[in-house]
Each structure stands twice: as structure tokens, then as C-alpha cells.
Design a protein around this motif. Sequence first.
Motif, PDB file in Angstrom:
ATOM      1  N   ALA A  64      73.372 -49.228 -16.862  1.00 53.12           N
ATOM      2  CA  ALA A  64      72.469 -49.010 -15.733  1.00 53.12           C
ATOM      3  C   ALA A  64      71.050 -49.430 -16.088  1.00 53.12           C
ATOM      4  N   THR A  65      70.634 -49.118 -17.296  1.00 46.91           N
ATOM      5  CA  THR A  65      69.299 -49.496 -17.758  1.00 46.91           C
ATOM      6  C   THR A  65      69.145 -51.007 -17.775  1.00 46.91           C
ATOM      7  N   ASP A  66      70.154 -51.696 -18.296  1.00 49.18           N
ATOM      8  CA  ASP A  66      70.109 -53.157 -18.327  1.00 49.18           C
ATOM      9  C   ASP A  66      69.974 -53.733 -16.927  1.00 49.18           C
ATOM     10  N   PHE A  67      70.719 -53.165 -15.988  1.00 51.77           N
ATOM     11  CA  PHE A  67      70.657 -53.663 -14.617  1.00 51.77           C
ATOM     12  C   PHE A  67      69.262 -53.495 -14.026  1.00 51.77           C
ATOM     13  N   PHE A  68      68.718 -52.300 -14.142  1.00 44.87           N
ATOM     14  CA  PHE A  68      67.415 -52.040 -13.538  1.00 44.87           C
ATOM     15  C   PHE A  68      66.271 -52.712 -14.292  1.00 44.87           C
ATOM     16  N   GLU A  69      66.506 -53.015 -15.550  1.00 47.22           N
ATOM     17  CA  GLU A  69      65.470 -53.672 -16.338  1.00 47.22           C
ATOM     18  C   GLU A  69      65.358 -55.143 -15.968  1.00 47.22           C
ATOM     19  N   GLY A  70      66.462 -55.775 -15.675  1.00 48.39           N
ATOM     20  CA  GLY A  70      66.366 -57.196 -15.386  1.00 48.39           C
ATOM     21  C   GLY A  70      67.441 -57.726 -14.467  1.00 48.39           C
ATOM     22  N   GLY A  71      68.239 -56.839 -13.915  1.00 45.02           N
ATOM     23  CA  GLY A  71      69.271 -57.266 -12.998  1.00 45.02           C
ATOM     24  C   GLY A  71      70.426 -57.998 -13.644  1.00 45.02           C
ATOM     25  N   LYS A  72      70.593 -57.814 -14.928  1.00 49.48           N
ATOM     26  CA  LYS A  72      71.666 -58.514 -15.635  1.00 49.48           C
ATOM     27  C   LYS A  72      72.471 -57.510 -16.453  1.00 49.48           C
ATOM     28  N   PHE A  73      73.707 -57.880 -16.674  1.00 48.63           N
ATOM     29  CA  PHE A  73      74.551 -57.075 -17.548  1.00 48.63           C
ATOM     30  C   PHE A  73      74.946 -57.925 -18.743  1.00 48.63           C
ATOM     31  N   ASP A  74      74.461 -57.561 -19.893  1.00 51.99           N
ATOM     32  CA  ASP A  74      74.903 -58.215 -21.112  1.00 51.99           C
ATOM     33  C   ASP A  74      76.104 -57.479 -21.697  1.00 51.99           C
ATOM     34  N   ASN A  75      76.375 -56.320 -21.114  1.00 55.91           N
ATOM     35  CA  ASN A  75      77.391 -55.455 -21.684  1.00 55.91           C
ATOM     36  C   ASN A  75      78.528 -55.197 -20.704  1.00 55.91           C
ATOM     37  N   ASP A  76      78.942 -56.217 -19.971  1.00 58.35           N
ATOM     38  CA  ASP A  76      79.978 -56.047 -18.965  1.00 58.35           C
ATOM     39  C   ASP A  76      81.267 -55.506 -19.578  1.00 58.35           C
ATOM     40  N   LEU A  77      81.656 -56.017 -20.727  1.00 54.71           N
ATOM     41  CA  LEU A  77      82.868 -55.544 -21.402  1.00 54.71           C
ATOM     42  C   LEU A  77      82.729 -54.076 -21.804  1.00 54.71           C
ATOM     43  N   MET A  78      81.552 -53.701 -22.276  1.00 54.69           N
ATOM     44  CA  MET A  78      81.300 -52.309 -22.652  1.00 54.69           C
ATOM     45  C   MET A  78      81.465 -51.398 -21.432  1.00 54.69           C
ATOM     46  N   LEU A  79      80.962 -51.821 -20.279  1.00 54.66           N
ATOM     47  CA  LEU A  79      81.080 -51.031 -19.060  1.00 54.66           C
ATOM     48  C   LEU A  79      82.536 -50.916 -18.616  1.00 54.66           C
ATOM     49  N   ARG A  80      83.241 -52.005 -18.660  1.00 50.93           N
ATOM     50  CA  ARG A  80      84.654 -51.974 -18.268  1.00 50.93           C
ATOM     51  C   ARG A  80      85.458 -51.064 -19.195  1.00 50.93           C
ATOM     52  N   ASP A  81      85.148 -51.105 -20.463  1.00 54.37           N
ATOM     53  CA  ASP A  81      85.810 -50.232 -21.429  1.00 54.37           C
ATOM     54  C   ASP A  81      85.532 -48.764 -21.115  1.00 54.37           C
ATOM     55  N   ALA A  82      84.297 -48.465 -20.736  1.00 53.70           N
ATOM     56  CA  ALA A  82      83.947 -47.090 -20.384  1.00 53.70           C
ATOM     57  C   ALA A  82      84.701 -46.639 -19.132  1.00 53.70           C
ATOM     58  N   VAL A  83      84.799 -47.524 -18.134  1.00 48.64           N
ATOM     59  CA  VAL A  83      85.553 -47.186 -16.920  1.00 48.64           C
ATOM     60  C   VAL A  83      87.006 -46.882 -17.276  1.00 48.64           C
ATOM     61  N   LEU A  84      87.603 -47.718 -18.106  1.00 45.24           N
ATOM     62  CA  LEU A  84      88.998 -47.492 -18.517  1.00 45.24           C
ATOM     63  C   LEU A  84      89.150 -46.179 -19.277  1.00 45.24           C
ATOM     64  N   TYR A  85      88.182 -45.878 -20.141  1.00 50.98           N
ATOM     65  CA  TYR A  85      88.224 -44.614 -20.889  1.00 50.98           C
ATOM     66  C   TYR A  85      88.197 -43.428 -19.924  1.00 50.98           C
ATOM     67  N   PHE A  86      87.257 -43.421 -18.994  1.00 56.39           N
ATOM     68  CA  PHE A  86      87.147 -42.292 -18.076  1.00 56.39           C
ATOM     69  C   PHE A  86      88.359 -42.195 -17.151  1.00 56.39           C
ATOM     70  N   ARG A  87      88.862 -43.345 -16.700  1.00 56.10           N
ATOM     71  CA  ARG A  87      90.046 -43.314 -15.833  1.00 56.10           C
ATOM     72  C   ARG A  87      91.254 -42.755 -16.576  1.00 56.10           C
ATOM     73  N   SER A  88      91.448 -43.155 -17.823  1.00 50.46           N
ATOM     74  CA  SER A  88      92.621 -42.686 -18.566  1.00 50.46           C
ATOM     75  C   SER A  88      92.489 -41.235 -19.020  1.00 50.46           C
ATOM     76  N   ASN A  89      91.291 -40.680 -18.966  1.00 52.26           N
ATOM     77  CA  ASN A  89      91.068 -39.291 -19.381  1.00 52.26           C
ATOM     78  C   ASN A  89      90.619 -38.402 -18.224  1.00 52.26           C
ATOM     79  N   ILE A  90      90.841 -38.845 -17.014  1.00 56.02           N
ATOM     80  CA  ILE A  90      90.306 -38.163 -15.830  1.00 56.02           C
ATOM     81  C   ILE A  90      90.817 -36.725 -15.695  1.00 56.02           C
TER      82      ILE A  90
END
Length: 109
Positions: A64-90
Amino acid sequence: TVETDLTDQPEIQAEINFTLGKTYFGQGKYTKAREQLVKAKERFSQISSDNLLKQKQIDIAIGATDFFEGGKFDNDLMLRDAVLYFRSNIDKSEEHKKWYAVSLNVLAL
């Protein structure tokens, strides 16, 4: 400072860094927020692998910080991994459910 006064308490240091990161984010100070969030993630990862929930929360905050800082995601894979983690542990806790929703919102940015 956090680094000098709490050298023997890395988990407290990590929590303080996470809190500072979220606070700076709320103030729109994204560079300072990212610095604190990265420190928090590093500290949590050094403490124990049991801190995976906290590390994934920090990944979302960094994204979120990266997005608001410059509108870019350098960590897209990191975000997707986090989504998968939370979904599998919901089903583990309400906190997992909340952060799953947060992670989806950040990924949608």
C-alpha cells in the motif's frame, strides 16, 4: 531510540517499527513509513517463523505504501503471496479474515 534502548527485546522493537510505519502511512509520510515497515519485517523474520502472520501484514502495508508513494508496485509477487497466505488461513482467526479482505483491497489498487 528503538535500536539502542531495546536491543535485548527484538519483538518489541519490531512492534514499535510496525506501529511507526502504520502511523507514518496514515500521515502520508510514505518514505518514512516504508523504512519502518521494512525494519519491522526484518526483525519479525529474525525472531521466529511463527511471526508469519505479522510478516504478511507488513507485506500488505509495504504494498500500500509503494502504491501511494508512486503509484507503482515493485512487490506484486509479495502481495499475491500475502493474499494466498490469508486465503489459505482464513479459518484460523478473525484477524486472518480481516487481513484477507485488506490484502485483496491493496492488490486491487
